[in-house]
Design a protein around this motif. Structure first.
Motif, mmCIF file in Angstrom:
data_model
loop_
_atom_site.group_PDB
_atom_site.id
_atom_site.type_symbol
_atom_site.label_atom_id
_atom_site.label_comp_id
_atom_site.label_asym_id
_atom_site.label_seq_id
_atom_site.Cartn_x
_atom_site.Cartn_y
_atom_site.Cartn_z
ATOM 1 N N HIS A 24 0.825 -1.201 0.000
ATOM 2 C CA HIS A 24 0.000 0.000 0.000
ATOM 3 C C HIS A 24 0.864 1.259 0.000
ATOM 4 C CE1 HIS A 24 0.910 0.354 4.284
ATOM 5 N NE2 HIS A 24 0.512 -0.901 4.449
ATOM 6 N N GLU A 25 0.207 2.394 -0.051
ATOM 7 C CA GLU A 25 0.898 3.679 -0.141
ATOM 8 C C GLU A 25 1.831 3.934 1.035
ATOM 9 O OE1 GLU A 25 2.091 7.352 -1.653
ATOM 10 O OE2 GLU A 25 1.076 5.672 -2.635
ATOM 11 N N HIS A 27 3.812 1.765 2.470
ATOM 12 C CA HIS A 27 5.094 1.145 2.122
ATOM 13 C C HIS A 27 5.879 2.061 1.182
ATOM 14 C CE1 HIS A 27 2.800 -2.825 2.807
ATOM 15 N NE2 HIS A 27 3.639 -2.682 3.821
ATOM 16 N N ARG A 28 5.171 2.602 0.215
ATOM 17 C CA ARG A 28 5.822 3.472 -0.772
ATOM 18 C C ARG A 28 6.349 4.750 -0.109
ATOM 19 N NH1 ARG A 28 4.597 7.480 -4.638
ATOM 20 N NH2 ARG A 28 5.732 7.136 -6.588
ATOM 21 N N ARG A 29 5.544 5.356 0.741
ATOM 22 C CA ARG A 29 5.977 6.590 1.424
ATOM 23 C C ARG A 29 7.205 6.367 2.287
ATOM 24 N NH1 ARG A 29 0.819 10.046 3.670
ATOM 25 N NH2 ARG A 29 -0.257 10.301 1.679
ATOM 26 N N GLU A 72 2.404 -1.108 -6.912
ATOM 27 C CA GLU A 72 2.342 -0.082 -5.868
ATOM 28 C C GLU A 72 3.619 0.750 -5.806
ATOM 29 O OE1 GLU A 72 0.735 2.323 -3.418
ATOM 30 O OE2 GLU A 72 -0.438 0.520 -3.839
ATOM 31 N N ARG A 74 5.912 1.914 -8.054
ATOM 32 C CA ARG A 74 5.863 3.029 -9.016
ATOM 33 C C ARG A 74 7.032 4.004 -8.875
ATOM 34 N NH1 ARG A 74 1.254 3.663 -6.300
ATOM 35 N NH2 ARG A 74 1.570 5.893 -6.028
ATOM 36 N N HIS A 75 8.237 3.484 -8.763
ATOM 37 C CA HIS A 75 9.402 4.357 -8.673
ATOM 38 C C HIS A 75 10.617 3.601 -9.211
ATOM 39 C CE1 HIS A 75 12.510 6.978 -7.051
ATOM 40 N NE2 HIS A 75 11.563 7.884 -6.861
ATOM 41 N N SER A 184 1.388 7.664 6.693
ATOM 42 C CA SER A 184 0.201 7.053 6.119
ATOM 43 C C SER A 184 -0.472 6.211 7.191
ATOM 44 C CB SER A 184 0.579 6.168 4.923
ATOM 45 O OG SER A 184 -0.535 5.390 4.512
#
Length: 197
Positions: A24-25, A27-29, A72, A74-75, A184
């Motif tokens: 989820h976001e 993890h990304r943050r 998820e 996206r980088h 988050s």
């Protein structure tokens, strides 16, 4: 031959392990915060075949969780890998021991959320983990830092001030730092509950 993401001596790489069920976001943050504040070259998401501290009976297959993690992430600097399954380990210490031996000259940093720090003393060989690689702990809603936590107390003298976070990746372990940043409220557990209700 075990396939690892591209790496080279001198690189700084954050390792973020978990079930990612689902990713989820949050993890990304946490990954992007560590990339920026620590000056990392990459972050590898280590999607575990199964968390030894959790019930894995309903855990979706590894390939599905890895595909979801890639969507998820996206980088370009966040790389998803299932290396733990490839080398046949389930414990963080064993994965870190393998990676540090296999990748000489690479500066690894273990990334964990503040919620994980609270239970870190329950991980297998947690003190050995702290002696293998530096650790960055990322603030999370409802699980922020407490100096009273068992692992935090045991490792207190090795804590690096947040303002010096860029030094962490090349610090000699044990060394750790707590990072504050955009938080988050998402959690995989809450997302699973929402999807089953």
């Amino acid at each position: 031959m075990i396939r690892l993401p591209p790496h080279a001596p001198g690189m700084t790489i954050g390792l973020f392990g978990g079930s990612f069920n689902p990713p989820h976001e949050g993890h990304r943050r946490a990954s992007l915060l560590a990339l920026r504040r620590l000056g990392l070259d990459r972050v590898w998401w280590l999607v575990t075949p199964g968390n030894p501290l959790k019930d894995n009976a309903a855990l979706p297959p590894l390939d599905k969780r890895m595909a979801a993690a890639r969507r998820e992430a996206r980088h370009p600097k966040v790389v998803v890998t299932g290396v733990e399954a490839e080398i046949g380990v389930r414990y963080t210490h064993d994965a870190l021991a393998y990676l540090t031996k296999r990748c000489p000259g690479v500066h690894f940093v273990w990334i964990m959320g503040a919620d994980s720090l609270a239970g870190f003393h329950g991980w297998q060989r947690w003190r050995d983990i702290a002696n293998l690689v530096p650790i960055v702990v990322v603030d999370r809603p409802g699980a922020t830092f407490s100096a009273a936590q068992r692992a935090a107390k045991a490792l207190a003298r090795f804590r690096i001030p947040e303002r010096e976070a860029r030094m962490l990746a090349r610090a000699r372990p044990p060394a750790w730092c707590f990072l504050h940043g955009p938080r988050s409220g998402l959690s995989s557990t809450a997302l699973r509950r929402r999807n089953t209700s």
